[in-house]
Design an enzyme around this catalytic site. Structure first.
Site, PDB file in Angstrom:
ATOM      1  CB  VAL A   3      -8.420   0.356  -0.094  1.00 23.70           C
ATOM      2  CG1 VAL A   3      -9.601  -0.312   0.609  1.00 23.70           C
ATOM      3  CG2 VAL A   3      -7.135   0.155   0.714  1.00 23.70           C
ATOM      4  CD  GLU A   4      -9.335  -2.007  -7.152  1.00 23.87           C
ATOM      5  OE1 GLU A   4      -8.381  -1.706  -7.884  1.00 23.87           O
ATOM      6  OE2 GLU A   4     -10.073  -2.988  -7.361  1.00 23.87           O
ATOM      7  CB  ALA A  26     -19.072  -2.314  -5.517  1.00 23.23           C
ATOM      8  CB  CYS A  73      -1.847   9.853  -6.755  1.00 18.54           C
ATOM      9  SG  CYS A  73      -2.713   8.489  -5.959  1.00 18.54           S
ATOM     10  CD  GLU A 133       0.171   6.218  -5.883  1.00 24.30           C
ATOM     11  OE1 GLU A 133      -0.730   5.400  -5.559  1.00 24.30           O
ATOM     12  OE2 GLU A 133       0.406   6.545  -7.049  1.00 24.30           O
TER      13      GLU A 133
END
Ligand code: ZN
Length: 120
Positions: free
Chosen positions: A52-53, A55, A98, A63
């Site tokens: 989930v990105e 800006a 992660c 993960e």
């Protein structure tokens, strides 16, 4: 690697399939790099996750999403996590942050790094 003493082959296949299915929800409009994960808890519950990105580039990985979902539901003991991307010719490995997320929950569980052809 023979994982049969830790996790059944059927379960590995389920995790791999679910990790690839989880890519469908990836929110990756900046990297355009879809990642999925499927996390197996010690009681058999499976949590999936995608990247989930945003800006500000403080995005979260697939993960991390799966682990956060599990922990927020009370699970902290894990057996395995499968990780998937769309890279045809290479497995995907967890990034540094992660790896820290994973090791917070011990070292006695399995990381399954996969390819779209379901090999790992
Ligand atoms: Zn990561």
């Amino acid at each position: 690697m023979d994982l049969s003493n830790i996790i059944q082959q059927d379960t590995i296949k389920i995790l791999i399939r679910k990790s690839h299915e989880a890519k469908a929800n990836a929110f990756c409009k900046y990297s355009h790099f879809r990642v999925g994960a499927a996390l197996l808890c010690d009681d058999g519950t499976i949590y999936t996750g995608c990247n989930v990105e945003n800006a500000a580039y403080c995005s979260i990985c697939a993960e991390m999403t799966a682990i956060a979902k599990a922990v927020s539901e009370g699970h902290t003991k894990f057996k395995a996590i499968a990780i998937a991307s769309d890279l045809e010719n290479e497995i995907i490995a967890p990034c540094g942050p992660c790896r820290q997320f994973l090791i917070e929950f011990g070292t006695d569980w399995v990381v399954i790094m996969t390819k779209p052809d379901m090999t790992y």
